[in-house]
Write an enzyme that holds these catalytic residues in place. Structure first.
Site, PDB file in Angstrom:
ATOM      1  N   TYR A 204      -6.214  -6.036   1.101  1.00 48.52           N
ATOM      2  CA  TYR A 204      -7.020  -5.091   0.328  1.00 48.52           C
ATOM      3  C   TYR A 204      -8.265  -5.739  -0.272  1.00 48.52           C
ATOM      4  O   TYR A 204      -9.089  -5.050  -0.870  1.00 48.52           O
ATOM      5  CB  TYR A 204      -6.190  -4.507  -0.818  1.00 48.52           C
ATOM      6  CG  TYR A 204      -5.170  -3.481  -0.382  1.00 48.52           C
ATOM      7  CD1 TYR A 204      -5.557  -2.198  -0.010  1.00 48.52           C
ATOM      8  CD2 TYR A 204      -3.817  -3.786  -0.347  1.00 48.52           C
ATOM      9  CE1 TYR A 204      -4.629  -1.250   0.378  1.00 48.52           C
ATOM     10  CE2 TYR A 204      -2.879  -2.844   0.046  1.00 48.52           C
ATOM     11  CZ  TYR A 204      -3.286  -1.570   0.407  1.00 48.52           C
ATOM     12  OH  TYR A 204      -2.370  -0.626   0.788  1.00 48.52           O
ATOM     13  N   LYS A 205      -8.419  -7.040  -0.135  1.00 51.53           N
ATOM     14  CA  LYS A 205      -9.483  -7.733  -0.847  1.00 51.53           C
ATOM     15  C   LYS A 205     -10.812  -7.694  -0.082  1.00 51.53           C
ATOM     16  O   LYS A 205     -10.886  -7.237   1.041  1.00 51.53           O
ATOM     17  CB  LYS A 205      -9.055  -9.169  -1.123  1.00 51.53           C
ATOM     18  CG  LYS A 205      -7.744  -9.256  -1.907  1.00 51.53           C
ATOM     19  CD  LYS A 205      -7.757  -8.414  -3.173  1.00 51.53           C
ATOM     20  CE  LYS A 205      -6.529  -8.612  -4.052  1.00 51.53           C
ATOM     21  NZ  LYS A 205      -5.282  -8.123  -3.417  1.00 51.53           N
ATOM     22  N   VAL A 206     -11.868  -8.227  -0.718  1.00 55.86           N
ATOM     23  CA  VAL A 206     -13.212  -8.135  -0.136  1.00 55.86           C
ATOM     24  C   VAL A 206     -13.246  -8.777   1.244  1.00 55.86           C
ATOM     25  O   VAL A 206     -13.774  -8.208   2.203  1.00 55.86           O
ATOM     26  CB  VAL A 206     -14.251  -8.792  -1.067  1.00 55.86           C
ATOM     27  CG1 VAL A 206     -15.645  -8.688  -0.452  1.00 55.86           C
ATOM     28  CG2 VAL A 206     -14.236  -8.136  -2.443  1.00 55.86           C
TER      29      VAL A 206
END
Length: 420
Positions: A204-206
């Site tokens: 879910y991270k950048v």
């Protein structure tokens, strides 16, 4: 035109599908595939296998990440939670110590403190939805050894005040940068203000390697301790930098994850630029309205731009506005609804609030080293619950087109005009 609310039968403001909020994952393409296949062709999946002259993908990623962030050392690990635990242990946090964490953060933040055998002390967030410096200072006791500011949803904490308070009281700073990789505060990259910066590369991270994380620090002693802890056998694999020897665990990153992370890192600045521009385009078109307040941003230029948060006058209006925006085709939602568990809100951290980490037979709360008396309750942070209950949250995907952004702004104006 189109001013009748969609929730009342009007035409939705936005008719295109909502893109997934998985910035790095949705950028996976030929470069990532090539990098993974190269590792598979080599048949070397472990960073320390092979010729001494071979540079592993994980090592190369660590070198590029530390250069990109501007930290002396970077240690790649297998998750964001691992980065927090290794960072805490590296900074010397352990039994008997209290660590102040915000009431709004992923449950891994306080859980990592307990894994390091210390005590999480929960503090309020302010209108930025990050650690409230005033409550941080109020929560300091003689047992406080560290604070964990969390740069939540792409937005930096008030690092000027947090850093000053920490210095005044001799408290270490463990920055949780899981949700804000690449963002900055007044020109300085997040993760480089404290003693340790901890990043996540979860999906879910950048940017992502599926699972993964990074510990950064300028302190060679902290780096050595974190490195020793993250790999019980590290001194047998690589160069011994004179680190303290103690039993560790296995938080090592694999070569496959390292190869993926290397490619993703090369895409970080482009992702940030697109999210920041999309947010600027949406926010600049939202008309001022009585009762509408934006989340405080301590550095708009430096934030990652991955979310837009607006506060309504009360939680009931927030629910009505969120429902109306969804009917307009806009992926908006409230943040805190009582009765709906959320792993990011302290009221849902039953395993923390009950002080019953079964696997450790009550430790660290019953540990003889701990002389304090931390108390938890579901209503201990009313300010945080008020802000979260009144908040409307929108993801700002890098995949939004200019037309999507204009439609979102139009829909927000339409709903706010009708409902505020």
């Amino acid at each position: 035109m189109h001013n009748k609310l969609a929730i009342e039968g009007g035409t939705p403001a936005k008719t295109t599908p909502e893109p997934p909020m998985l910035p790095g994952a949705w950028e996976i393409g030929e470069a990532e595939k090539k990098a993974i296949l190269e590792v598979l062709d080599e048949k070397i999946l472990f960073r320390y296998y092979g010729s001494p002259n071979r540079k592993s993908r994980v090592q190369e990623f660590e070198e590029r990440f530390s250069a990109h962030i501007g930290a002396k050392h970077a240690l790649a690990v297998n998750s964001g939670t691992s980065s927090l635990i290794a960072g805490l242990v590296g900074a010397g946090i352990g039994p008997g110590d209290e660590v102040i964490v915000p009431a709004y953060t992923f449950v891994a933040s306080p859980a990592a403190v307990i894994a390091a055998k210390a005590i999480p002390v929960i503090a309020e967030v302010d209108s930025s939805l990050t650690l409230d410096p005033n409550d941080f200072e109020r929560k300091i006791t003689k047992y406080t050894k560290a604070v964990m500011p969390v740069h939540m949803r792409g937005t930096p904490c008030d690092m000027d005040r947090i850093t000053n308070i920490a210095k005044k009281h001799g408290i270490k700073i463990i920055e949780d940068v899981a949700q804000s990789c690449g963002a900055s505060y007044k020109g300085k990259p997040l993760g480089t203000f404290g003693d340790v910066g901890c990043f996540s590369l979860q999906m879910y991270k950048v940017i992502t390697s599926g699972e993964g994380g990074v510990v950064v620090t300028d302190n060679s002693d902290i780096y050595d301790k974190a490195r020793m802890y993250h790999d019980a056998a590290v001194r047998f694999w690589g160069k011994d930098t004179g680190m303290a020897i103690f039993p560790g665990v296995n938080f090592r990153m694999s070569e496959l994850a390292g190869a993926l992370a290397l490619v993703q890192l090369s895409k970080l600045e482009d992702l940030l630029a697109r999210m920041r521009e999309n947010k600027r385009r949406i926010k600049s078109q939202i008309e001022p309205k009585k009762g509408l307040e934006f989340r405080k941003i301590y550095d708009e230029k430096g934030e990652a731009g991955l979310s837009l948060v607006m506060f309504m006058p009360n939680s009931e209006i927030a629910k009505q506005v969120a429902a109306a925006l969804q009917k307009e085709g806009i992926g908006a939602g409230t943040i805190y609804n009582q009765g709906i568990p959320d792993r990011h809100i302290y009221t849902s951290w039953v395993e923390i609030l009950s002080k019953t980490p079964d696997v450790q037979k009550g430790c660290p709360f019953t540990c003889a080293f701990y002389k304090g008396n931390v108390e938890y309750s579901p209503d201990m942070c009313p300010q945080t619950l008020d802000y979260l209950g009144r908040a409307i949250h929108l993801n700002v995907s890098p995949l939004l087109s200019p037309e999507d952004c204009d439609a979102i702004a139009f829909g927000i104006n339409k709903v706010m005009t009708a409902m505020l």
